[in-house]
Design a protein around this motif. Structure first.
Motif, PDB file in Angstrom:
ATOM      1  N   ALA A 158       5.109  11.685  -6.691  1.00 38.14           N
ATOM      2  CA  ALA A 158       4.152  10.602  -6.433  1.00 38.14           C
ATOM      3  C   ALA A 158       4.770   9.235  -6.712  1.00 38.14           C
ATOM      4  N   VAL A 159       5.770   9.198  -7.586  1.00 36.32           N
ATOM      5  CA  VAL A 159       6.331   7.929  -8.055  1.00 36.32           C
ATOM      6  C   VAL A 159       7.563   7.527  -7.240  1.00 36.32           C
ATOM      7  N   ALA A 160       8.166   8.496  -6.573  1.00 38.51           N
ATOM      8  CA  ALA A 160       9.458   8.273  -5.904  1.00 38.51           C
ATOM      9  C   ALA A 160       9.471   6.955  -5.130  1.00 38.51           C
ATOM     10  N   GLY A 161      10.473   6.129  -5.406  1.00 33.87           N
ATOM     11  CA  GLY A 161      10.644   4.872  -4.694  1.00 33.87           C
ATOM     12  C   GLY A 161       9.996   3.674  -5.355  1.00 33.87           C
ATOM     13  N   LEU A 162       9.059   3.900  -6.280  1.00 31.28           N
ATOM     14  CA  LEU A 162       8.404   2.768  -6.950  1.00 31.28           C
ATOM     15  C   LEU A 162       9.282   2.240  -8.080  1.00 31.28           C
ATOM     16  N   PRO A 163       9.305   0.923  -8.290  1.00 32.26           N
ATOM     17  CA  PRO A 163       9.949   0.414  -9.500  1.00 32.26           C
ATOM     18  C   PRO A 163       9.178   0.868 -10.734  1.00 32.26           C
ATOM     19  N   ALA A 203      -2.984   8.088 -21.180  1.00 31.13           N
ATOM     20  CA  ALA A 203      -3.914   7.565 -20.178  1.00 31.13           C
ATOM     21  C   ALA A 203      -3.122   7.026 -19.002  1.00 31.13           C
ATOM     22  N   GLY A 204      -3.709   7.143 -17.823  1.00 27.75           N
ATOM     23  CA  GLY A 204      -3.119   6.573 -16.620  1.00 27.75           C
ATOM     24  C   GLY A 204      -4.184   5.819 -15.868  1.00 27.75           C
ATOM     25  N   ALA A 205      -3.777   4.820 -15.084  1.00 29.25           N
ATOM     26  CA  ALA A 205      -4.772   4.026 -14.364  1.00 29.25           C
ATOM     27  C   ALA A 205      -4.150   3.350 -13.161  1.00 29.25           C
ATOM     28  N   LEU A 206      -5.033   2.985 -12.219  1.00 29.13           N
ATOM     29  CA  LEU A 206      -4.682   2.036 -11.170  1.00 29.13           C
ATOM     30  C   LEU A 206      -5.281   0.701 -11.592  1.00 29.13           C
ATOM     31  N   VAL A 207      -4.466  -0.334 -11.577  1.00 30.42           N
ATOM     32  CA  VAL A 207      -4.888  -1.654 -12.062  1.00 30.42           C
ATOM     33  C   VAL A 207      -4.642  -2.665 -10.954  1.00 30.42           C
ATOM     34  N   ASP A 208      -5.616  -3.565 -10.717  1.00 32.63           N
ATOM     35  CA  ASP A 208      -5.383  -4.571  -9.677  1.00 32.63           C
ATOM     36  C   ASP A 208      -4.710  -5.811 -10.273  1.00 32.63           C
ATOM     37  N   ARG A 209      -4.432  -6.777  -9.422  1.00 32.85           N
ATOM     38  CA  ARG A 209      -3.641  -7.951  -9.848  1.00 32.85           C
ATOM     39  C   ARG A 209      -4.441  -8.907 -10.731  1.00 32.85           C
ATOM     40  N   GLN A 210      -5.748  -8.645 -10.879  1.00 33.43           N
ATOM     41  CA  GLN A 210      -6.541  -9.424 -11.833  1.00 33.43           C
ATOM     42  C   GLN A 210      -6.585  -8.737 -13.200  1.00 33.43           C
ATOM     43  N   GLY A 211      -5.949  -7.586 -13.308  1.00 32.70           N
ATOM     44  CA  GLY A 211      -5.958  -6.870 -14.579  1.00 32.70           C
ATOM     45  C   GLY A 211      -7.182  -5.985 -14.747  1.00 32.70           C
ATOM     46  N   THR A 212      -7.870  -5.680 -13.634  1.00 36.95           N
ATOM     47  CA  THR A 212      -9.048  -4.806 -13.705  1.00 36.95           C
ATOM     48  C   THR A 212      -8.621  -3.353 -13.492  1.00 36.95           C
ATOM     49  N   VAL A 213      -9.080  -2.475 -14.383  1.00 34.33           N
ATOM     50  CA  VAL A 213      -8.786  -1.053 -14.242  1.00 34.33           C
ATOM     51  C   VAL A 213      -9.724  -0.454 -13.200  1.00 34.33           C
ATOM     52  N   LEU A 214      -9.144   0.127 -12.145  1.00 35.83           N
ATOM     53  CA  LEU A 214      -9.953   0.649 -11.032  1.00 35.83           C
ATOM     54  C   LEU A 214     -10.221   2.143 -11.184  1.00 35.83           C
ATOM     55  N   LEU A 223      -0.392  11.784 -13.516  1.00 39.43           N
ATOM     56  CA  LEU A 223       0.072  11.158 -12.268  1.00 39.43           C
ATOM     57  C   LEU A 223      -0.462  11.905 -11.042  1.00 39.43           C
ATOM     58  N   GLY A 224      -0.571  13.225 -11.165  1.00 42.44           N
ATOM     59  CA  GLY A 224      -1.113  14.013 -10.068  1.00 42.44           C
ATOM     60  C   GLY A 224      -2.551  13.637  -9.751  1.00 42.44           C
ATOM     61  N   ARG A 225      -3.339  13.454 -10.803  1.00 40.89           N
ATOM     62  CA  ARG A 225      -4.744  13.058 -10.610  1.00 40.89           C
ATOM     63  C   ARG A 225      -4.828  11.653 -10.020  1.00 40.89           C
ATOM     64  N   LEU A 226      -4.013  10.751 -10.545  1.00 37.43           N
ATOM     65  CA  LEU A 226      -4.064   9.360 -10.071  1.00 37.43           C
ATOM     66  C   LEU A 226      -3.622   9.244  -8.626  1.00 37.43           C
ATOM     67  N   SER A 227      -2.554   9.978  -8.298  1.00 39.19           N
ATOM     68  CA  SER A 227      -1.995   9.824  -6.946  1.00 39.19           C
ATOM     69  C   SER A 227      -2.860  10.512  -5.901  1.00 39.19           C
ATOM     70  N   ALA A 228      -3.868  11.271  -6.351  1.00 38.87           N
ATOM     71  CA  ALA A 228      -4.818  11.867  -5.412  1.00 38.87           C
ATOM     72  C   ALA A 228      -5.877  10.855  -4.964  1.00 38.87           C
ATOM     73  N   VAL A 229      -5.959   9.722  -5.670  1.00 38.45           N
ATOM     74  CA  VAL A 229      -6.902   8.667  -5.287  1.00 38.45           C
ATOM     75  C   VAL A 229      -6.333   7.953  -4.053  1.00 38.45           C
ATOM     76  N   PRO A 230      -7.138   7.774  -2.983  1.00 38.26           N
ATOM     77  CA  PRO A 230      -6.597   7.168  -1.752  1.00 38.26           C
ATOM     78  C   PRO A 230      -5.890   5.834  -1.992  1.00 38.26           C
ATOM     79  N   ARG A 231      -6.401   5.022  -2.938  1.00 36.05           N
ATOM     80  CA  ARG A 231      -5.786   3.695  -3.135  1.00 36.05           C
ATOM     81  C   ARG A 231      -4.393   3.768  -3.760  1.00 36.05           C
ATOM     82  N   TRP A 232      -3.955   4.958  -4.167  1.00 37.83           N
ATOM     83  CA  TRP A 232      -2.580   5.111  -4.666  1.00 37.83           C
ATOM     84  C   TRP A 232      -1.572   4.570  -3.633  1.00 37.83           C
TER      85      TRP A 232
END
Ligand SMILES: [Zn+2]
Length: 319
Positions: free
Chosen positions: A113-118, A26-37, A61-70
């Motif tokens: 999509a990940v290049a440069g991120l910790p 599973a992959g997700a975008l998560v905000d700083r409150q711990g909410t899965v977006l 990662l391809g699907r996730l990074s297609a989301v604008p908020r990536w």
């Protein structure tokens, strides 16, 4: 209304999370409150070569990074089935045989999509502990053992207010603690491991061996099907859950006794059976956690719900 801000503002930006297990990735975008977006999920091709498993991760990662908020993502946390080696960035999950000393961090970091991120790696149990400490059921706890009961059994530790991964990132790997000296050989090389008695796979195996028959209509023979039978009063299905709960109780009691713990948090797919697992677990803890300083160990369900693995992976980047 006061406009005075008394708390320190949280860092901006989102966290990308990967939760890699023997059954699903599973992959997700998560905000700083711990909410899965946003979340994406694929089945793990666990019996295929390692590169096929990696390809699935690139697809997620391809699907996730297609989301604008990536564009707002500032870090990637990876919780992976263990064992892992956080010093080297490699993983060797017992349930993914194609990955042995697999350089997961380097390979994921090479994804465009990940290049440069910790990128922060942790075992799935340690990730869960980080998540429960950050936003879940161990938020108020000084120390806790946090368990993932799923295809396998993982766990992580919160000690003295902080997640304790250990030098290799596997501290708390309860699934491969032996609770049966003459038990069945385990793929890890030991025998009688807790995972061999208490994982979802083990629950289904034990039920089938005892003569339990899946409900005729679906025919699925997994832990969820055993749970359904148990809820209808099937004694063989109930016995399979009781045996798993007893093994978990022995493992939790051993850990609590060793480390002076009062709290165990239980999550993972099998824990979705709820009281079917937790009620016998609490009962058996009365037997195994016998010494006064660990009696009783409190058992809580995960405070993070079915996304605990993803929130935990994200939490690795903030702890
Ligand atoms: Zn083992």
């Amino acid at each position: 209304m006061s406009a005075v801000v008394t708390s320190t503002p949280e860092p901006a930006g989102l966290i990308a999370a990967l939760d890699i297990g023997g059954t699903k990735i599973a992959g997700a975008l998560v905000d700083r409150q711990g909410t899965v977006l946003h979340r994406v999920q694929r089945l793990t091709p666990a019996q295929e070569p390692g590169e096929a498993v990696l390809l699935t991760i690139h697809q997620v990662l391809g699907r996730l990074s297609a989301v604008p908020r990536w564009q707002q993502v500032r870090a990637l946390g990876i919780g992976c089935a263990g064992p892992v080696d956080i010093a080297r960035g490699t993983v060797s999950p017992v349930n993914i045989p194609g990955w042995r000393d697999f350089p997961l961090v380097a390979r994921v970091a090479a994804d465009p999509a990940v290049a440069g991120l910790p990128v922060v790696l942790g075992g799935d149990g340690v990730a869960m502990a980080a998540g429960e400490r950050w936003r879940g059921a161990a938020r108020d706890a000084v120390s806790a053992l946090c368990l993932v009961v799923s295809t396998g059994v993982g766990a992580g530790l919160v000690l003295d207010g902080a997640v304790h991964p250990g030098p290799s990132g596997n501290a708390g790997h309860l699934g491969h603690l032996s609770v049966d000296l003459d038990g069945e050989p385990c793929p890890c090389g030991s025998r009688g491991c807790l995972e061999m008695l208490a994982s979802g796979t083990a629950i289904a195996r034990q039920a089938l061996r005892s003569g339990w028959q899946p409900a005729a209509r679906g025919g699925a023979a997994d832990a969820a099907a055993v749970a359904e039978s148990a809820r209808q009063g099937d004694s063989l299905a109930l016995a399979a859950y009781d045996r798993a709960a007893r093994a978990l109780a022995a493992g939790i009691a051993a850990t609590a006794t060793l480390l002076d713990l009062r709290l165990a948090v239980v999550g993972g797919g099998v824990a979705q059976a709820g009281e079917l697992l937790l009620a016998p677990l609490r009962r058996h803890l009365h037997t195994y956690a016998a010494l006064p300083y660990v009696h009783p160990v409190e058992v809580r369900r995960t405070g993070l719900g079915p996304d605990a693995g993803l929130i935990g992976a994200a939490a690795l980047t903030v702890s």
